[in-house]
Design a protein around this motif. Structure first.
Motif, PDB file in Angstrom:
ATOM      1  N   ILE A  76       0.832  -1.204   0.000  1.00  0.00           N
ATOM      2  CA  ILE A  76       0.000   0.000   0.000  1.00  0.00           C
ATOM      3  C   ILE A  76       0.866   1.253   0.000  1.00  0.00           C
ATOM      4  O   ILE A  76       0.629   2.200  -0.759  1.00  0.00           O
ATOM      5  CB  ILE A  76      -0.945   0.003   1.222  1.00  0.00           C
ATOM      6  CG1 ILE A  76      -1.978  -1.115   1.094  1.00  0.00           C
ATOM      7  CG2 ILE A  76      -1.644   1.352   1.363  1.00  0.00           C
ATOM      8  CD1 ILE A  76      -2.771  -1.356   2.363  1.00  0.00           C
ATOM      9  N   ASN A  77       1.899   1.269   0.848  1.00  0.00           N
ATOM     10  CA  ASN A  77       2.780   2.443   0.924  1.00  0.00           C
ATOM     11  C   ASN A  77       3.490   2.700  -0.395  1.00  0.00           C
ATOM     12  O   ASN A  77       3.667   3.858  -0.797  1.00  0.00           O
ATOM     13  CB  ASN A  77       3.798   2.268   2.046  1.00  0.00           C
ATOM     14  CG  ASN A  77       3.191   2.484   3.424  1.00  0.00           C
ATOM     15  OD1 ASN A  77       2.214   3.213   3.571  1.00  0.00           O
ATOM     16  ND2 ASN A  77       3.754   1.858   4.439  1.00  0.00           N
TER      17      ASN A  77
ATOM     18  N   MET B 142      -6.372   4.290  -5.954  1.00  0.00           N
ATOM     19  CA  MET B 142      -7.534   3.423  -5.793  1.00  0.00           C
ATOM     20  C   MET B 142      -7.109   1.986  -5.491  1.00  0.00           C
ATOM     21  O   MET B 142      -7.748   1.299  -4.683  1.00  0.00           O
ATOM     22  CB  MET B 142      -8.401   3.467  -7.049  1.00  0.00           C
ATOM     23  CG  MET B 142      -9.649   2.585  -6.968  1.00  0.00           C
ATOM     24  SD  MET B 142     -10.750   3.013  -5.565  1.00  0.00           S
ATOM     25  CE  MET B 142     -11.695   4.365  -6.281  1.00  0.00           C
ATOM     26  N   MET B 143      -6.024   1.536  -6.105  1.00  0.00           N
ATOM     27  CA  MET B 143      -5.496   0.209  -5.778  1.00  0.00           C
ATOM     28  C   MET B 143      -5.086   0.158  -4.307  1.00  0.00           C
ATOM     29  O   MET B 143      -5.366  -0.824  -3.606  1.00  0.00           O
ATOM     30  CB  MET B 143      -4.302  -0.119  -6.678  1.00  0.00           C
ATOM     31  CG  MET B 143      -4.660  -0.354  -8.134  1.00  0.00           C
ATOM     32  SD  MET B 143      -3.180  -0.494  -9.200  1.00  0.00           S
ATOM     33  CE  MET B 143      -2.425  -1.977  -8.519  1.00  0.00           C
ATOM     34  N   ALA B 144      -4.429   1.205  -3.842  1.00  0.00           N
ATOM     35  CA  ALA B 144      -4.019   1.275  -2.430  1.00  0.00           C
ATOM     36  C   ALA B 144      -5.242   1.291  -1.518  1.00  0.00           C
ATOM     37  O   ALA B 144      -5.268   0.619  -0.487  1.00  0.00           O
ATOM     38  CB  ALA B 144      -3.169   2.528  -2.196  1.00  0.00           C
ATOM     39  N   PHE B 145      -6.257   2.050  -1.914  1.00  0.00           N
ATOM     40  CA  PHE B 145      -7.475   2.130  -1.117  1.00  0.00           C
ATOM     41  C   PHE B 145      -8.146   0.767  -0.992  1.00  0.00           C
ATOM     42  O   PHE B 145      -8.549   0.360   0.111  1.00  0.00           O
ATOM     43  CB  PHE B 145      -8.448   3.136  -1.727  1.00  0.00           C
ATOM     44  CG  PHE B 145      -9.781   3.173  -1.043  1.00  0.00           C
ATOM     45  CD1 PHE B 145      -9.956   3.884   0.130  1.00  0.00           C
ATOM     46  CD2 PHE B 145     -10.860   2.478  -1.566  1.00  0.00           C
ATOM     47  CE1 PHE B 145     -11.183   3.905   0.783  1.00  0.00           C
ATOM     48  CE2 PHE B 145     -12.094   2.487  -0.925  1.00  0.00           C
ATOM     49  CZ  PHE B 145     -12.258   3.207   0.248  1.00  0.00           C
ATOM     50  N   ASP B 146      -8.279   0.061  -2.095  1.00  0.00           N
ATOM     51  CA  ASP B 146      -8.938  -1.249  -2.066  1.00  0.00           C
ATOM     52  C   ASP B 146      -8.201  -2.226  -1.149  1.00  0.00           C
ATOM     53  O   ASP B 146      -8.822  -2.966  -0.375  1.00  0.00           O
ATOM     54  CB  ASP B 146      -9.044  -1.821  -3.481  1.00  0.00           C
ATOM     55  CG  ASP B 146     -10.102  -1.122  -4.323  1.00  0.00           C
ATOM     56  OD1 ASP B 146     -11.019  -0.508  -3.733  1.00  0.00           O
ATOM     57  OD2 ASP B 146     -10.011  -1.169  -5.569  1.00  0.00           O
TER      58      ASP B 146
ATOM     59  N   ALA C 272      -6.107   3.868   4.172  1.00  0.00           N
ATOM     60  CA  ALA C 272      -7.258   4.088   3.292  1.00  0.00           C
ATOM     61  C   ALA C 272      -7.556   5.580   3.176  1.00  0.00           C
ATOM     62  O   ALA C 272      -7.865   6.086   2.087  1.00  0.00           O
ATOM     63  CB  ALA C 272      -8.480   3.341   3.812  1.00  0.00           C
ATOM     64  N   THR C 273      -7.444   6.286   4.292  1.00  0.00           N
ATOM     65  CA  THR C 273      -7.664   7.733   4.283  1.00  0.00           C
ATOM     66  C   THR C 273      -6.608   8.440   3.445  1.00  0.00           C
ATOM     67  O   THR C 273      -6.913   9.356   2.666  1.00  0.00           O
ATOM     68  CB  THR C 273      -7.640   8.285   5.725  1.00  0.00           C
ATOM     69  OG1 THR C 273      -8.593   7.570   6.520  1.00  0.00           O
ATOM     70  CG2 THR C 273      -7.964   9.763   5.754  1.00  0.00           C
ATOM     71  N   GLU C 274      -5.356   8.015   3.584  1.00  0.00           N
ATOM     72  CA  GLU C 274      -4.279   8.611   2.789  1.00  0.00           C
ATOM     73  C   GLU C 274      -4.487   8.346   1.291  1.00  0.00           C
ATOM     74  O   GLU C 274      -4.188   9.203   0.457  1.00  0.00           O
ATOM     75  CB  GLU C 274      -2.940   8.050   3.245  1.00  0.00           C
ATOM     76  CG  GLU C 274      -2.532   8.490   4.639  1.00  0.00           C
ATOM     77  CD  GLU C 274      -1.180   7.950   5.040  1.00  0.00           C
ATOM     78  OE1 GLU C 274      -0.205   8.732   5.046  1.00  0.00           O
ATOM     79  OE2 GLU C 274      -1.082   6.741   5.345  1.00  0.00           O
ATOM     80  N   ALA C 275      -5.004   7.174   0.962  1.00  0.00           N
ATOM     81  CA  ALA C 275      -5.284   6.861  -0.435  1.00  0.00           C
ATOM     82  C   ALA C 275      -6.373   7.778  -0.983  1.00  0.00           C
ATOM     83  O   ALA C 275      -6.278   8.277  -2.109  1.00  0.00           O
ATOM     84  CB  ALA C 275      -5.703   5.396  -0.579  1.00  0.00           C
ATOM     85  N   CYS C 276      -7.400   8.030  -0.181  1.00  0.00           N
ATOM     86  CA  CYS C 276      -8.459   8.947  -0.598  1.00  0.00           C
ATOM     87  C   CYS C 276      -7.907  10.357  -0.791  1.00  0.00           C
ATOM     88  O   CYS C 276      -8.323  11.081  -1.709  1.00  0.00           O
ATOM     89  CB  CYS C 276      -9.580   8.954   0.436  1.00  0.00           C
ATOM     90  SG  CYS C 276     -10.554   7.437   0.469  1.00  0.00           S
ATOM     91  N   ASP C 277      -6.981  10.747   0.066  1.00  0.00           N
ATOM     92  CA  ASP C 277      -6.350  12.057  -0.067  1.00  0.00           C
ATOM     93  C   ASP C 277      -5.614  12.159  -1.402  1.00  0.00           C
ATOM     94  O   ASP C 277      -5.719  13.166  -2.112  1.00  0.00           O
ATOM     95  CB  ASP C 277      -5.385  12.279   1.096  1.00  0.00           C
ATOM     96  CG  ASP C 277      -4.698  13.631   1.040  1.00  0.00           C
ATOM     97  OD1 ASP C 277      -5.362  14.624   0.688  1.00  0.00           O
ATOM     98  OD2 ASP C 277      -3.496  13.707   1.339  1.00  0.00           O
TER      99      ASP C 277
END
Length: 235
Positions: A50-51, A74-78, A89-94
């Protein structure tokens, strides 16, 4: 380069060299993390994957490659959602919000909901609320609710004497000045009471309504299931 430079725009040679040097540095970092991503295997810790995806997404934001940034974020968020890694997940949305894609505000809404619902690093939550302050129309009450929630969250997670609490206090003071030309303590206190910014039972639902407007009917997380699990864990 991503940014259009008008042919009539004047900049000296050194500035131009800085732009190219920065692009070269970003591209070198991009290659590094893309190589790292390609070398990751099924045994790679999900947090590390994710990172890596987030690093790539952020670099692509800096390179004005919004579509590429959105894809990786979006891949990180999923991955984060599936593993209940809510801070990531929050950082991915950011990152999706910063990519300025068509659903950027929807991503911001998710970041706000996750950042407030879960006890993640308050600096991330405050950054998301700052985004909302900046995105809301001038004079909108939403700015005040976002600033009030920021101060409330920080006071709970960090305490009254933390530097982040001071920042949140400055945020709400700035919003008060823009919203109603508040410049002194007595007027600020009146403004705060008038908007009921001293009552979490009022400003938290107000912000929730603003988040619902950002996201609409398409949520990427099952909020009811999350709430049920949090309620069960709290008993």
């Amino acid at each position: 380069m991503g940014k259009y430079l008008n042919k009539e725009q004047i900049f000296d040679a050194e500035d131009g060299e800085d732009l190219y040097a920065n692009e070269e540095q970003l591209f070198a970092r991009l290659e590094f993390f893309e190589k790292q991503l390609a070398e990751q295997t099924a045994e790679t810790a999900v947090e590390d994957r994710i990172n890596t995806l987030l690093e790539i997404a952020r670099i692509q934001v800096e390179r004005y490659k919004g579509a590429d940034a959105w894809e990786k974020a979006m891949m990180a968020f999923d991955l984060a959602k599936d593993n209940e890694l809510w801070e990531q997940a929050t950082e991915a949305c950011d990152a999706m919000f910063l990519s300025e894609g068509p659903d950027a505000l929807k991503a911001l809404g998710h970041a706000l909901w996750l950042g407030i619902t879960f006890p993640i690093d308050p600096e991330i939550t405050v950054a998301m609320l700052q985004h909302l302050v900046e995105e809301s129309p001038k004079g909108a009450d939403t700015k005040a609710y976002a600033a009030a929630v920021a101060h409330y969250i920080v006071s709970i997670r960090r305490g009254a004497d933390d530097d982040l609490t001071f920042f949140a206090s400055q945020m709400i003071a700035s919003v008060a000045d823009e919203h109603s030309h508040v410049t002194d303590q007595s007027t600020f206190d009146l403004w705060r009471r008038t908007l009921q910014l001293d009552k979490p039972e009022v400003f938290l639902p107000k912000l929730s309504s603003a988040v619902d407007q950002l996201v609409g009917d398409t949520w990427w997380v099952d909020r009811d299931a999350i709430r049920a699990k949090l309620d069960a864990e709290g008993k």
